[in-house]
Design an enzyme around this catalytic site. Structure first.
Site, PDB file in Angstrom:
ATOM      1  N   TYR A   1       5.888  11.779   4.907  1.00  0.00           N
ATOM      2  CA  TYR A   1       5.011  10.626   4.636  1.00  0.00           C
ATOM      3  C   TYR A   1       5.097  10.250   3.161  1.00  0.00           C
ATOM      4  O   TYR A   1       5.316   9.079   2.813  1.00  0.00           O
ATOM      5  CB  TYR A   1       3.582  10.989   5.044  1.00  0.00           C
TER       6      TYR A   1
ATOM      7  N   ALA B   1       0.836  -1.202   0.000  1.00  0.00           N
ATOM      8  CA  ALA B   1       0.000   0.000   0.000  1.00  0.00           C
ATOM      9  C   ALA B   1       0.869   1.249   0.000  1.00  0.00           C
ATOM     10  O   ALA B   1       1.657   1.478   0.908  1.00  0.00           O
ATOM     11  CB  ALA B   1      -0.908   0.002   1.223  1.00  0.00           C
TER      12      ALA B   1
END
Ligand code: UDP
Length: 323
Positions: A150, A118
């Site tokens: 991130y 993912a």
């Protein structure tokens, strides 16, 4: 019988996936450290004799080696997620996302296991070409702005996955998940829909950040899970990157109004400047819409749930929690 390992399986997406795979007859093993997942998410799974779980971190190398060894296929969903969490814990974000994925990929490559890894639509960053296509450039902000850690950590995961595919023939598929929502998602780590619904049900002001003109495209978790399973079972997906989500677009102000209406709430909209909501180094994204042509060319992918139904379901879910 297929044995599936789901890292992050007690999370919002992982737990829905676990349920669906059990229903389809798989044996399912979950590893989750409950950092953002919740054991209650697995309530529907735990009674099933084909379900096994380990409350542990994916950094636990010897355990991960054993779990990968026993599995036929792996969904690697464990990660630090949520804008709020990422801003509060950047070191945790970077190390979990990079080191954790490295362990999963290295072990899967050793055993030749099929992996879905993912990633996130966040990797597109501030790109202004809409919709976002998988071959587009990534447009990230300065390293002084922690939000981008991130996107960078997930971009490294993508590079690593594709490198394992090229160098070691790892059968891996990278999925860039766009904003995924639905029952069970918590607003604790920043996600907008559960937060707005909570505020609407409590009759509190709806906290719209910025001027509310920024848009997002929300995919229902069950549509997303279906896409992940489709990609796992499609040999032509291997070694490639796919957007997964819904391409319907809505502004945050319209979303807030829709939620107020559907919840029959008396809440007002309160517009809060970004620097007050996060801090002065924060950067938001104006638009985020997936180009779904690549996934549609390879599997049958037609999201069933639009934003109205999503909002209705999240309201019903939260009402159930409060009851
Ligand atoms: N947002 C908002 N109010 C909130 C939480 C989020 O207006 O209480 C906005 C946020 O600024 C962003 C959008 O909603 O523009 C989606 O935020 P989220 O954190 O859910 O996901 P993102 O797409 O930013 O990763």
């Amino acid at each position: 019988m297929t044995h599936t390992l789901i890292t992050g399986g007690a999370g919002f997406i992982g737990s829905h996936l676990a349920e669906q795979l059990l229903d389809a007859g798989h044996t399912v093993t979950v590893i989750d450290d409950l950092s953002t997942g919740a054991i209650e998410n697995l309530d529907a799974c735990r009674a099933n004799p084909r379900f096994h779980y380990h409350i542990d971190t994916i950094m636990h190398y010897s355990l991960m080696a054993e779990l990968v060894d026993r599995a036929d296929e792996i969904y690697h969903l464990a990660a630090a997620v949520g804008v709020r969490l990422i801003l509060d814990k950047p070191i945790h974000t970077i190390s979990t996302n990079i080191r954790g994925s490295e362990i999963a990929l290295e072990l899967a490559a050793r055993k030749g296991r099929r992996v879905i890894i993912a990633s996130t639509s966040e990797v597109y960053g501030k790109g202004s070409k809409i919709p976002f296509g998988e071959e587009d450039d990534l447009v990230l902000g300065a390293t002084s702005r922690p939000r981008w850690s991130y996107a960078c950590s997930k971009a490294i995961d993508e590079f690593l996955a594709l490198a394992y595919h090229r160098e070691h023939d790892l059968p891996v598929v990278v999925v860039r998940l766009f904003n995924t929502v639905g029952p069970r998602q918590t607003g604790r780590y920043g996600m907008v829909i559960p937060r707005f619904v909570q505020q609407a049900l409590a009759g509190e002001p709806i906290t719209v950040y910025g001027d509310g003109t920024q848009t997002r495209s929300f995919g229902h978790v069950l549509d997303v899970v279906k896409a992940l399973r489709g990609l796992m079972n499609e040999p032509a997906a291997v070694g490639r990157v796919f957007n997964v989500g819904n391409d319907g677009e809505i502004s945050m102000a319209d979303l807030a109004r829709l939620i107020v209406k559907k919840a029959q709430s008396t809440s007002e909209l309160r517009f809060i400047p970004f620097e007050e909501a996060y801090d002065e180094n924060f950067e938001d994204l104006q638009r985020r819409v997936p180009d779904l042509s690549r996934i549609r060319a390879i599997i049958d992918y037609h999201p069933r749930f639009g934003i109205e139904e999503i909002v209705e379901q999240v309201i019903a879910y939260q009402r159930g929690l409060n009851a």
